[in-house]
Write an enzyme that holds these catalytic residues in place. Sequence first.
Site, PDB file in Angstrom:
ATOM      1  N   GLY A 105      22.160 -53.851 -18.860  1.00 23.79           N
ATOM      2  CA  GLY A 105      23.550 -53.675 -19.274  1.00 23.79           C
ATOM      3  C   GLY A 105      24.518 -53.742 -18.119  1.00 23.79           C
ATOM      4  N   CYS A 106      24.048 -54.151 -16.951  1.00 24.04           N
ATOM      5  CA  CYS A 106      24.961 -54.287 -15.821  1.00 24.04           C
ATOM      6  C   CYS A 106      25.181 -55.763 -15.518  1.00 24.04           C
ATOM      7  CB  CYS A 106      24.388 -53.629 -14.575  1.00 24.04           C
ATOM      8  SG  CYS A 106      23.849 -51.949 -14.848  1.00 24.04           S
ATOM      9  N   GLN A 107      26.366 -56.100 -15.056  1.00 22.07           N
ATOM     10  CA  GLN A 107      26.637 -57.472 -14.615  1.00 22.07           C
ATOM     11  C   GLN A 107      25.918 -57.745 -13.312  1.00 22.07           C
ATOM     12  OE1 GLN A 107      30.005 -59.775 -14.151  1.00 22.07           O
ATOM     13  NE2 GLN A 107      31.062 -59.000 -15.941  1.00 22.07           N
TER      14      GLN A 107
END
Lengths: 144, 410
Positions: free
Chosen positions: A50-52
Site C-alpha cells: 500500500g505504499c508508493q
Amino acid sequence: MTVNESAQKIVEEFGMFDDWMDKYNYLIDMGKSLPLIDEKFKNEKYLISGCQSRVWLSAEMEDGEVVFKADSDAVITKGIVNLLIRVFSHQPPEDIIDADISFIDKIGLKEHLSPTRSNGLMSMIKQMKLYAVVFKTKMKEPSA
Amino acid sequence: MYQQVAFDVSKIRKDFPALHQEVNGKSLVYLDNAATSQKPQAVIDSILKYYTTINSNVHRGVHSLSRQATEAFEEARKHFQRFINAEHAREVIITKGATDSINLVAHSFGSAYLKEGSEVIISALEHHANIVPWQVICEQKGARLRVIPLTENSEIDLEVFASMLNEKTAIVAIGHISNALGVINPVKEIIRLSHNNNVPVMIDGAQGIVHENVDVQDLDCDFYCFSSHKFYGPMGVGILYGKEKFLEKMPPYQTGGEMIESVTFDKTTYNELPFKFETGTPNVADVIGFDAAISYIENIGMEEIMAYENELLAHGISTLKNIDGVRILADGAPKAGVISFLIDDIHPFDAGTIIDKLGIAVRTGHHCAQPVMDLLKIPGSVRASLAFYNTTEEIDRLHEAIKIVKQMFG
Ligand SMILES: Cc1ncc(COP(=O)(O)O)c(C=O)c1O
C-alpha cells in the site's frame, strides 16, 4: 519517554518551521539518519503493502518493549518512518496499541495519510500496532 | 514566410476554469493530463443545461422530454461516429470508459472466439486495463496470453511480433500510445501484419485519441476504444468502436433492460446493435457533455492541437534533458504527450512529493503499467503529461521544480 511525550516533542520540533520546505528538509535529514534495517529483513515478508515506495518493517521484543526497525527506498518515506519509530519504538505493547496518532495531523503531514497519496503511512501504523498486539498476546500466554 | 498565428494558448486557457487556481499557495501547473484532462466551460455548461432542461430517460418514453433526450443522445453517437470516421453509428457503443470497453471485448469476443489453446497477444507496454481482462478470459478459456517484447528503446519489437502470429492467435490487443512512456506504437503496421494472418486487432486508444487523428476505417482496426474524461469530456463515459461483423457475432456482455427485444420467462431475444451492448440507463448527461467536448476540439482543430502539442513536447524534452541527471525514458522513440523521467537516483515518490508542493501536478509511480516498469528495472517514474492548454512557461516551472528537488535530495 512515553508515546505521548515523544509525539509532543516531535510536534514541537516541527512547530519551529513555518516553511514547508524546511519541514521537508528536516524529514529528508531524518530519512537519511534512519538506522538501517538489517539486509535480511529486506524481503517480501517484511514489506508493507500500500505504499508508493517500498517500506520494510521488523519488530522484536526486548525487555517488555517492542523495538522497531525499518527502511524504505524513498527518503521522505524513510523520514516519516523514522518519526514513527521515535514515537513507537522501545514502548510496551499496550501503549503502542492505544497510541493516539493525532500528532501526524498536528505536524502537517496529514496529506500523507490520504488514501491516494500513499496510504503507506496508515499501513505502517497499522502494521506497528499489529506487531504490538501479537507481542501482547504472546506475553499473556503462560510460558511452557 | 508569413505564418498566421492560429493557436492562441492564452485564449484557450480561459476556456478551462479549473486551470485558474492556486495549489499549495502557487498557481497550478496541471501536467497530469494522461490521468484525466481538465474540462472546457462548454462541456460543463452542456451538462448543466441537460439537467436543467431535457433530463429524462432515453429510448423508452413517448413524452417530449424523453424524445428530446433520446435525440440528443443519438446525435452524440453520430458525432462520435463522424469523429472517428466509423462506417455506421451502430458500430459505436457507449460504455463507461476505456476499461469498460476492453472488458466488454475481452469477455464478449472471448466467449465467442476463444477456445482452449487459443492465443491472445498484447505488448509489454500495456496499461493494466489492457492486461488484466485478457488474463482473466484466457484463464477461463484455457487460452494463452502472449506478450510482445520491447526493443532497447522501449518500442514494440515488430519482428518478434510477426513471428508470434499464428493460426492459434485469436486477437491482438495493443495500446495506441503508451500512457507510462508516451511511446506511439506502430498500430497500422501491427494491424496489417495481423490481418495478413486473419487476426483481428483491438486498439486501446485511451491516450491515442487525445494526440492523434483517428480514422478507424483508414486504420482498419477491428475495435478501438477510449475514455471521454482523458479527452476533455466528463468522467464515466467511454466509446467502443467495433466492426459490425464481429459485434453481430458477439454475445451481450451485461444483460437487463434496454438491450432486449422481447423477454418472456422462456426466452429473451436481444436488441439490435448498438443497444445489444448497452444495458440499463446510460449516462445521458455525460454523453451529451462528451459531444460538446468533441465539438470544442473540432472547433480548434485536431491538426492545430497536434502541431502545438508536438512543439511543446519537443521543448519539454529538451528543457528537461538540459538538467544534469535527468533521464528521459524511451528517449528517441516516437512520442506524444508524455515525458516520463527520473532525476538522478531520486525515488519518483520523493520527487513527486516536492514537485506537488511547488504547485505542479505530475504523476509518480508505475502509472498502472507495472510490467513495463519492472522490465526497465525502475520503481516507477515521474510523468509530466501535456495538453494543448499547457505552455512553455509551465515547462519552465517544472524545470525550476526539478532543480529544487535536486538540491533537496542531493
Ligand atoms: C493506455 C490506457 N488504457 C486504458 C486506460 C484506462 O482508462 P479508464 O480508467 O478511463 O477506463 C488508461 C488510463 O489511464 C490508459 O492510459
